[in-house]
Enzyme design. Structure first.
Site, PDB file in Angstrom:
ATOM      1  N   ASP A  93       0.914  -1.139   0.251  1.00 51.24           N
ATOM      2  CA  ASP A  93       0.179   0.162   0.078  1.00 51.24           C
ATOM      3  C   ASP A  93       1.081   1.054  -0.099  1.00 51.24           C
ATOM      4  OD1 ASP A  93      -2.431  -1.137  -0.015  1.00 51.24           O
ATOM      5  OD2 ASP A  93      -2.273  -1.427   2.240  1.00 51.24           O
ATOM      6  N   ASP A 147      -9.247  -6.161   2.929  1.00 47.20           N
ATOM      7  CA  ASP A 147      -8.077  -6.691   2.360  1.00 47.20           C
ATOM      8  C   ASP A 147      -7.547  -8.037   3.024  1.00 47.20           C
ATOM      9  OD1 ASP A 147      -7.308  -4.269   1.371  1.00 47.20           O
ATOM     10  OD2 ASP A 147      -6.349  -3.488   3.209  1.00 47.20           O
ATOM     11  N   ASP A 170      -4.742  -3.321   5.454  1.00 52.46           N
ATOM     12  CA  ASP A 170      -5.067  -2.802   6.608  1.00 52.46           C
ATOM     13  C   ASP A 170      -6.531  -2.824   6.893  1.00 52.46           C
ATOM     14  OD1 ASP A 170      -5.810  -0.590   5.048  1.00 52.46           O
ATOM     15  OD2 ASP A 170      -4.352   0.686   6.022  1.00 52.46           O
TER      16      ASP A 170
END
Length: 887
Positions: A328, A619, A615
């Protein structure tokens, strides 16, 4: 247990004596913690040291040794039986120490992975360990958090909780704090005003009063079902366990063969029986699994110190093979310190100077900031923010324009909301405004443009034309090209409270802001280091393509915009087309968590070993599907942490790279220990089997073999297991997970080292006899000369193994390149080994017990010289390997 579901919120709060606006005071919380105990389910009672000790004795080989001790005692060989028993006890003590150490390391890690909860105490919202929650605490619930105890809800906004752990229903249950259930037999699934421990909030938000903790919860009642053994062996431990079994059968076969040959050769049956047993113990590396367990556990503890908590031991092995890191952007590659630097309302752009706190805005800008602040759940007080960093940045912006969140919330009370979700990329709130109501919406500009029909221009509402849309998008694109993240805001007025599904339609666009989250300074080096290690770094973000590529270029992830793709473009490709294209993609922009699974699958279809960070709640599938799922420790939800293999306590990309380096070193250390153990065991087997086959006297007695096994197996093998990492480990390509443990010449070196050790032991034995005028084929050799020759063999076998361990530290580098004294534990193990060996020979009662005697200075020189040969041979082979590698 009180029927909390049949009581109103006020009754429940009164019964537990708590004010929901303030929560418990720290003193009350402490008193209740002492009264009710920690909020955790009872665990199985820990094994005592004595139980661990006896578990070590539960081993076929140990039974055989104990049988041998009993027989030696029965025929009056008391010294032999005492030595055998001592070896058994010492072996068990070392095993207990290893298990205890491994257990302690894993326990410490479990403490680190305890879920945390938001509670209101002393009037403030604090994050605490879930184990510290007590009845009467006010718990703040938001999407993605596990419910830490049984709660009577006192506030709920669109709250949904997934309760399959208790009810088996996979569809989340709608919750309403105002409900009251009179029927005492109301089933769990229908208790809409309750939230239960271990269930999961999937949508909306709420607050709950803790009414039951630990074993007093619903899940506590069925805790016994959950109380199962979860001790899984790692793939590596399983492979070694199988190897141990194969070697075990081979050893038993060899022992039987020795026994049969000895019968034909008319040797002393009892001595042969003892030697066969000792050889079985020598040949079977029963310490393998224990050493792997301790090396993994110590390695994992070491990793936790560099901010990487490994939840599952197999992950350590997999880490060494990772060749793609999907990360990310926000917070992992960047600092997660969002700051608004520009704002735009139609035909009016304004830069926001850093640090300035008394800015004036136009009427449109004031409306823009008001909408942003009211449509945020974060808090920012006294320089400290909690919640989403993007929202914190918006609240800081409000402070700069004297529009503090608390003051706005008090003036425009929130009466409804539609929480953010990654598909819509929007969030809306409904606030009271005078006699009417106003919807405030914030989110991705392109999504807001789709649902807006008007725009606010110079204080007036005008229809939103295509021309105006172009203007907005052009300015937004310019901001994106400057690596700014763009966030838009819109509103609409209504006369009454409207449901969430009607909020996001026919809006009035106000404008947008550009904010920046600067890259982390250390990440650029880590990406370069990963590249050298054959690892490709990939960025995944919900941001615009231009913003993402601008940061990716700065960090060295991508070189041009051609290496990027958006979520919409992914949706237009078939799985095959996407899999074909993915090799060239380094930036995935505007993607939702659902795309992440597709990305992992596409990378894995090429045989890559993929690490994926995440997170959010959604996900979890991609974290589970990746070879290594990495959850964020700071911003991560409990669900993402639960689905992951590893948690980053600092949310930093560099930590992933450091963890891969650590994982590679741990695997290499285990490999060193195992290859070393097998070399030593092979040496002992060769020496004994050769002497029996050729009808020579046996160069070692049973007690001597057991003694050497104890010293040389355990101490240096554990020391090799904690070898300091190779500085150049990240200059090598990732390890193929299918690769054999004995690849790259490790098997050849194990056989060569073992053969040399065996031959040199026999050679030393031969020298000891030759000095006194006897040869290996001589008959009726006097006992004292045999003892002398055996002492030489005994010292060479132990010494060569101890020295050889130095050479095992690196497959290619010489002991001087690695640093002769850089592994202090190994140097210590070798010194202790030699001191013990010397003690056995020099201390009269020990020498008598082990049937050894002191050597002449010349012979000490000879045995030390012989002991150094396997080390020297291995170092010479390494010279050729280094030369070959250069060519």
């Amino acid at each position: 247990m009180s029927m909390w579901f049949s009581k109103s919120q006020e009754e429940a709060l009164k019964e537990l004596e708590v004010n929901p606006a303030i929560g418990l005071t720290s003193e009350e919380a402490q008193e209740r913690l002492e009264k009710y105990g920690e909020n955790k389910l009872k665990e199985k009672p820990k094994k005592s040291i004595i139980a661990l000790f006896f578990a070590q004795l539960n081993n076929m080989l140990i039974y055989v040794l104990l049988g041998a001790a009993a027989i030696t005692m029965a025929i009056g060989e008391y010294v032999d039986s005492v030595i055998i028993l001592l070896v058994v006890i010492l072996n068990a003590v070392i095993g207990v120490f290893q298990e205890y150490k491994a257990e302690k390391a894993i326990e410490a890690l479990q403490k680190l992975t305890t879920p945390r909860s938001l509670v209101r105490r002393d009037g403030d919202i604090k994050e605490i360990d879930s184990t510290e929650i007590v009845p009467g605490d006010i718990v703040i619930i938001d999407a993605g958090r596990y419910i830490p105890a049984d709660l009577r809800l006192i506030e709920s906004v669109n709250l949904q909780i997934e309760e399959s752990a208790l009810t088996g229903e996979s569809v989340p249950s709608d919750k309403n704090a105002r409900d009251i259930h009179e029927d005492p037999k109301t089933p769990i699934g229908d208790k809409s005003n309750m939230a239960f421990m271990s269930t999961l909030a999937t949508y909306g938000r709420g607050e709950g009063l803790v009414v039951g903790t630990a074993m007093e919860t619903e899940i506590g009642k069925i805790a016994k079902i959950l109380d199962e053994d979860h001790e899984e062996m790692t793939p590596l431990q399983r492979r070694l366990d199988e190897l141990g079994k194969i070697l075990g059968f081979l050893a038993i076969g060899v022992c039987a063969l020795i026994f049969v040959i000895a019968l034909f050769q008319d040797r002393e049956i009892f001595d042969m029986f003892l030697i066969a047993i000792s050889l079985a113990v020598a040949a079977i590396p029963e310490g393998l699994a224990a050493i792997v367990a301790i090396v993994l556990a110590l390695g994992v503890t070491r990793m936790s110190k560099i901010n990487a908590i490994v939840k599952k031991l197999p992950a350590v092995e997999t880490l060494g093979s990772v060749n793609i890191i999907c990360s990310d952007k926000t917070g992992t590659l960047t600092q997660n310190k969002m700051t608004v630097v520009k704002q735009y309302t139609l035909n009016h752009a304004q830069e926001i100077p850093p640090g300035e706190t008394s800015l004036q805005g136009t009427q449109d800008e004031q409306e823009l900031i008001k909408s942003f602040v009211l449509c945020s759940d974060a808090t920012y007080e006294n320089g400290e923010g909690t919640g989403d960093p993007t929202e914190v940045a918006l609240i800081v912006l409000g402070d700069k324009f004297q529009m503090a969140k608390k003051a706005l919330n008090d003036k425009y009370h929130r009466v409804g909301e539609k929480p953010f979700d990654s598909d819509r990329k929007l969030m809306s709130t409904l606030n009271q405004e005078g006699k009417g109501y106003r919807v405030h919406t914030k989110g991705a500009l392109d999504n807001i443009l789709k649902i807006s029909t008007h725009a606010l221009v110079d204080g007036g509402i005008v229809p939103l034309t295509e021309e105006m849309k172009k203007t907005y998008l052009n300015v937004a694109e310019e901001m994106s090209n400057d690596a700014l993240r763009v966030l838009g805001a819109a509103f609409k007025d209504t006369n009454s409270v409207i449901p969430p599904e009607e909020m996001e339609e026919n809006l009035v666009l106000i404008g947008f802001v550009g904010m920046i989250d600067p890259p982390r300074l250390e990440v650029k080096d880590s990406i370069h280091q990963a590249k050298l290690a054959g690892i490709t770094s990939v960025m995944i973000t919900g941001d615009h393509k231009n913003t993402a590529v601008a940061i990716a270029k700065e960090l060295g992830i991508a070189e041009s915009i051609d290496q990027s793709i958006t979520g919409t473009e992914i949706d237009q490709l078939s799985d095959e087309e996407f899999s074909h294209r993915i090799k060239d993609i380094r930036v995935f922009a505007r993607v939702s968590p659902e795309h992440k699974v597709k990305i992992v699958k596409a990378f894995k279809s090429h045989g890559n070993i993929v690490s994926m960070t995440g997170d959010g709640v959604n996900d979890a599938p991609s974290l589970k599907y990746a070879d290594i799922g990495v959850a964020m420790g700071i911003t991560g939800t409990d669900v993402s942490k639960g689905a992951s293999d590893m948690i980053l306590t600092d949310d930093n990309f560099s930590t992933i790279v450091n963890a891969i380096e650590e994982g590679r070193n741990i695997y290499n250390n285990i490999k060193k220990s195992v290859v070393f153990l097998l070399s030593c065991n092979l040496g002992e087997v060769i020496a004994i089997v050769a002497s029996i086959l050729f009808g020579w006297p046996v160069p070692l007695l049973a007690t001597q073999i057991l003694w050497i096994n104890l010293i040389t197996d355990s101490l240096p093998a554990i020391a090799l297991g904690v070898d300091p990492g190779d500085k150049d480990v990240m200059k090598q390509k990732p390890r193929n997970p299918k690769e054999s443990f004995f690849a790259h010449g490790a098997g050849f070196r194990a056989v060569l080292g073992g053969t040399l050790i065996g031959i040199l032991t026999l050679t030393a034995f031969y020298f000891g006899l030759a000095e006194h005028g006897y040869s290996l084929g001589s008959r009726d050799i006097p006992e004292d000369i045999l003892t002398y020759a055996r002492t030489m063999a005994f010292v060479v076998l132990a010494g060569s193994q101890l020295f050889y361990s130095l050479s095992m530290r690196n497959e290619i580098k010489s002991i001087f390149q690695v640093g002769l004294f850089s592994n202090k534990y190994l140097v210590g193990a070798i010194i202790v080994g030699f001191i013990l060996q010397l003690g056995v020979i020099s201390v009269p009662f020990l020498a008598e017990a082990f049937k050894v005697q002191n050597l002449s200075p010349l012979d000490w020189g000879i045995v030390i010289g012989f002991s150094l040969i396997p080390l020297t041979a291995n170092e010479i082979i390494k010279i050729f390997m280094r030369t070959g590698a250069k060519n």
